[in-house]
Design a protein around this motif. Structure first.
Motif, short mmCIF file in Angstrom:
data_model
loop_
_atom_site.label_atom_id
_atom_site.label_comp_id
_atom_site.label_asym_id
_atom_site.label_seq_id
_atom_site.Cartn_x
_atom_site.Cartn_y
_atom_site.Cartn_z
N ILE A 201 0.87 -1.19 0.00
CA ILE A 201 0.00 0.00 0.00
C ILE A 201 0.90 1.23 0.00
CG2 ILE A 201 -1.77 1.30 1.22
CD1 ILE A 201 -2.42 -1.32 2.75
N GLN A 203 0.36 4.95 0.64
CA GLN A 203 -0.70 5.80 1.19
C GLN A 203 -0.31 7.27 1.11
OE1 GLN A 203 -3.88 4.81 2.72
NE2 GLN A 203 -4.14 7.01 2.39
N THR A 250 -5.13 -1.58 -7.42
CA THR A 250 -6.32 -0.88 -6.94
C THR A 250 -5.90 0.50 -6.48
OG1 THR A 250 -6.16 -1.60 -4.62
CG2 THR A 250 -7.35 -3.05 -6.13
N TRP A 251 -6.80 1.44 -6.59
CA TRP A 251 -6.56 2.79 -6.07
C TRP A 251 -7.86 3.28 -5.47
CZ3 TRP A 251 -6.33 1.23 -11.07
CH2 TRP A 251 -7.26 1.77 -11.97
N GLN A 275 -4.92 6.16 -1.70
CA GLN A 275 -3.89 5.11 -1.71
C GLN A 275 -3.98 4.31 -2.99
OE1 GLN A 275 -5.65 1.11 0.08
NE2 GLN A 275 -5.32 2.58 1.72
N ARG A 277 -2.38 0.33 -4.60
CA ARG A 277 -1.75 -0.93 -4.22
C ARG A 277 -1.37 -1.72 -5.45
NH1 ARG A 277 -4.93 -3.38 0.99
NH2 ARG A 277 -5.76 -1.43 1.81
N GLY A 345 -4.64 -8.74 -1.99
CA GLY A 345 -4.87 -7.30 -1.87
C GLY A 345 -4.84 -6.83 -0.43
N ALA A 346 -4.89 -7.75 0.50
CA ALA A 346 -4.88 -7.39 1.92
C ALA A 346 -3.55 -7.76 2.53
CB ALA A 346 -6.01 -8.11 2.64
#
Lengths: 400, 400
Positions: A201, A203, A250-251, A275, A277, A345-346
């Protein structure tokens, strides 16, 4: 080939589900009485499998294989988000127990506070990786109620206990089994995901400064509306990012706050948390480059000033190719054509342990993609398939 | 022709400025001790001018001319925003006193709580216009600290006092002199503004509903980001409104709130407060039509649902042509070429009184456009010119 007792594995999961039960899920915040009860329960399970069970000063529960190596480390986390699911974390820990019960040379670990109830994040895995200082523990407080971490550790009976670190060279690799927490697998009718890496991520905070003024008395031509400048910048990001992002990037803009935020006042300030990723650093850098020129362009055109600040830029954790290969082979053997490689994604403890040893993750489907919610669930047959494949992969990798 | 004593007028203003002084401005929230002191001071001034002075149950201070008509009503408000300016409101009240002192047949009024410290808005002018019910007073609370209006009135010694209403047919019209609170006059080197009308505010809430989800685990293709839908709708409004708005319309998004508003969570809800203003109803209706189809179009394209709610739709208050004509003639006589007709972008008691009798306003420049701030100011010579022109206009209008 070692056979994993999937019935015992499921029984373990259902038994653990009763500790801190909330509707069909679980409420076991880190260091709460229910969480400590689950850690004591886990130590019993580890001992019953012939492992040397212990709990350390940050709450990590560790089951050490007594026999010779090479060893694997298998685990996840055992606390939950508030009023959340029964599988997030618990799955990976009990999978480790299942592999140990089957006689595989694995150490099992439940890393404390992966869920981040306390400031800092990944306290347990970072501690065992040697990355958590006493000073940081002194500073950390509970994000919800501000309880100092030291107080919570003391109340949990962990004050003064030494914190363990990984034995260098002991483990060939780390496997973590986890629910997907998304809908990719279910949506495509797949039953397993071999994780390629854990996204980083990056950020950002974007602060836009204009001029607060009267919404009626200030003409459109003279106003300097920070909220409007924010809207236009975010719309430009929305238009541009598909051009420059990676296939699975992803954003997300999670927060927009206008100041003063009153209906009849032109906002003089806007504060945005944005953020993006990805699992690839070149892609992350490309998105940063894009974000920077979009902000420059905003400053060229607008009468408000946008300031971009990097809050954090994590490093993607790439999964080990050999460990992935073992998972893929095991998946294809047990569920041919019903698996895919995919990024996570996590964040997970695996991204921390990956800094110390080869690491890899195996996903099982999440029904409806639901997680961090008491309705979180996965079919028993997918849980059983997952631990079977994990066991097979562990064997392959150890033998390779 | 009646000569207005501008020295006495300025002395009055400077004396009033000392009540509740805050830096170069004033802190006189409605019904506070300083506010009540200023109302008692005002009653003394009114009596000294030969008017019959009284204060009613909502705090309106009224000076009634004892001689024959036709009469004019002249006034504004005497409380201030917190730590705000010395002229906003006070100017129009003391202008009324100056006209009365010069012998013109005017009643003078300071309408309570034009500044809206208490819920409801324009409590004093609405009360005197017969539009404020006892039930509404029962419900109203202070917007800052929640004090019930009834308690504040009691503490101010106004409990149980009757509330006055305008005598039908007594007044030929209402004049309010006020600072511009914008930069139009100063910016164009002008000294007076003859107000054509008071814009109506049409206030909207736009609620957008998507699906809250994990910022990492949810692909761009499947997410339903309410914040992004809000950004795109607001960007579309920004692009479209210049086509459909009036020459002097304003439109403003004062507040955007994303729920849950966390950096790693896709917003499932977005809440927007959007308003537009104009002095012409056809223009307001055109902007409403535009807003509605933009929302419809958003619902056609987006995966989130936008819901438009009208919070309030005021009616523009058009100023009386004959009263304006008198102001224009007086302005041209005293400051040739240094005045312009213009709408008021801010609300004033005049918009309420306009529902009961012909009404008109006269603006003087605001230095730097500053208002609702203790630095608010206007040059003495512009204040003096303004009250002189007001007096001349009042005479012309009465004679017409």
């Amino acid at each position: 080939m070692t056979k994993i007792d999937t019935d015992a594995f499921l029984r373990d999961l259902y038994e653990l589900r009763e500790i801190g039960r909330f509707k069909t899920g679980v409420h076991r915040p880190t260091y709460s009485p229910q969480d400590m009860e689950s850690r004591r329960w886990l130590m019993d399970r580890l001992a019953a499998c012939g492992l040397e069970a212990s709990i350390d000063g940050i709450g990590n529960v560790y089951g050490r294989h007594k026999g010779p190596g090479p060893h694997l480390l298998v685990g996840s986390h055992i606390e939950t988000q508030n009023e959340a699911g029964w599988l997030d974390g618990a799955l990976g820990v009990m999978a480790g127990v299942a592999l140990a019960r089957a006689g595989l040379p694995v150490d099992v670990c439940a890393f404390a506070d992966e869920e981040g109830h306390f400031e800092g994040g990944f306290l347990g895995s970072r501690s065992i990786a040697g990355e958590l200082t006493e000073a940081e523990i002194d500073r950390s407080r509970n994000r919800t109620d501000g309880t100092p971490l030291r107080d919570a550790l003391a109340a949990a009976g962990l004050a003064g206990k030494k914190r363990m670190t990984l034995e260098p060279g002991r483990h060939k690799g780390f496997y973590e089994m986890h629910i997907e927490q998304g809908t990719q697998l279910e949506g495509q009718g797949l039953r397993l995901g071999v994780v390629t890496g854990i996204v980083a991520i990056w950020q950002w905070r974007i602060e836009i400064t204009g001029m607060q003024d009267h919404a009626g008395g200030t003409t459109m031509a003279e106003r300097r509306d920070a909220g409007l400048a924010a809207v236009r910048l975010l719309a430009a990001i929305d238009a541009e990012f598909p051009r420059i992002s990676g296939e699975r990037s992803t954003w997300t803009t999670g927060r927009i706050a206008l100041d003063p935020g009153a209906p009849s006042i032109i906002p003089g300030k806007a504060d945005v948390l944005f953020q993006f990723r990805d699992v690839s650093v070149p892609v992350l850098e490309r998105m940063e480059t894009g974000l920077r020129w979009l902000v420059r362009e905003s400053n060229r055109r607008e009468r408000c000033t946008a300031r971009l600040e990097a809050i954090s830029k994590a490093i993607p954790a790439v999964c080990d190719p050999a460990m992935m290969k073992a998972l893929e082979a095991a998946a294809e053997a047990h569920a041919p054509g019903l698996w895919q490689p995919m990024p996570s994604g996590a964040g997970h403890d695996a991204q921390v342990i990956a800094r110390k040893m080869p690491a890899s993750m195996l996903f099982v489907p999440s029904i409806g993609g639901i997680s961090h919610h008491w309705a979180e669930d996965t079919k028993d047959e997918d849980l059983a398939l997952g631990v079977t494949v994990l066991g097979a992969a562990a064997e392959r990798f150890l033998a390779a």
